[in-house]
Design a protein around this motif. Structure first.
Motif, PDB file in Angstrom:
ATOM      1  N   GLY A 189      34.010  40.404  16.335  1.00 34.72           N
ATOM      2  CA  GLY A 189      33.605  39.241  15.543  1.00 34.72           C
ATOM      3  C   GLY A 189      33.003  38.141  16.394  1.00 34.72           C
ATOM      4  O   GLY A 189      32.009  37.509  16.003  1.00 34.72           O
ATOM      5  N   GLU A 190      33.596  37.891  17.564  1.00 33.14           N
ATOM      6  CA  GLU A 190      33.051  36.879  18.476  1.00 33.14           C
ATOM      7  C   GLU A 190      31.681  37.301  18.988  1.00 33.14           C
ATOM      8  O   GLU A 190      30.786  36.476  19.136  1.00 33.14           O
ATOM      9  N   GLN A 191      31.508  38.599  19.239  1.00 32.08           N
ATOM     10  CA  GLN A 191      30.212  39.104  19.702  1.00 32.08           C
ATOM     11  C   GLN A 191      29.145  38.896  18.639  1.00 32.08           C
ATOM     12  O   GLN A 191      28.015  38.513  18.952  1.00 32.08           O
ATOM     13  N   GLU A 192      29.503  39.127  17.377  1.00 34.84           N
ATOM     14  CA  GLU A 192      28.568  38.896  16.272  1.00 34.84           C
ATOM     15  C   GLU A 192      28.172  37.422  16.204  1.00 34.84           C
ATOM     16  O   GLU A 192      27.010  37.083  16.023  1.00 34.84           O
ATOM     17  N   PHE A 193      29.158  36.532  16.355  1.00 38.10           N
ATOM     18  CA  PHE A 193      28.917  35.097  16.333  1.00 38.10           C
ATOM     19  C   PHE A 193      27.952  34.702  17.454  1.00 38.10           C
ATOM     20  O   PHE A 193      26.985  33.973  17.227  1.00 38.10           O
ATOM     21  N   TYR A 194      28.201  35.203  18.661  1.00 38.15           N
ATOM     22  CA  TYR A 194      27.329  34.895  19.796  1.00 38.15           C
ATOM     23  C   TYR A 194      25.910  35.374  19.516  1.00 38.15           C
ATOM     24  O   TYR A 194      24.935  34.694  19.815  1.00 38.15           O
ATOM     25  N   LYS A 195      25.797  36.577  18.941  1.00 42.67           N
ATOM     26  CA  LYS A 195      24.483  37.145  18.645  1.00 42.67           C
ATOM     27  C   LYS A 195      23.748  36.292  17.608  1.00 42.67           C
ATOM     28  O   LYS A 195      22.556  36.007  17.757  1.00 42.67           O
ATOM     29  N   GLU A 196      24.470  35.848  16.567  1.00 38.08           N
ATOM     30  CA  GLU A 196      23.868  35.009  15.525  1.00 38.08           C
ATOM     31  C   GLU A 196      23.371  33.682  16.086  1.00 38.08           C
ATOM     32  O   GLU A 196      22.350  33.155  15.653  1.00 38.08           O
TER      33      GLU A 196
END
Length: 51
Positions: free
Chosen positions: A20-27
């Protein structure tokens, strides 16, 4: 994507960079993984706010 285990550059402890944190960083467009654990990140932020 899977959870990643990273090592904090300040304290040397391992911490999990969740999917989830990786998705946030990507966004947000961040290209680098975090280098500090949440505890060290919060401590560093508090030090910056005191100045």
């Amino acid at each position: 994507m899977a959870d990643k285990t990273l090592v904090c550059k300040d304290c040397g402890e391992e911490f999990v960079f969740t999917e989830g944190e990786q998705e946030f960083y990507k966004e947000k467009g961040f290209e680098n993984d975090p280098v500090r654990c949440n505890t060290c990140r919060k401590a560093r932020k508090q030090q910056s706010n005191r100045r």
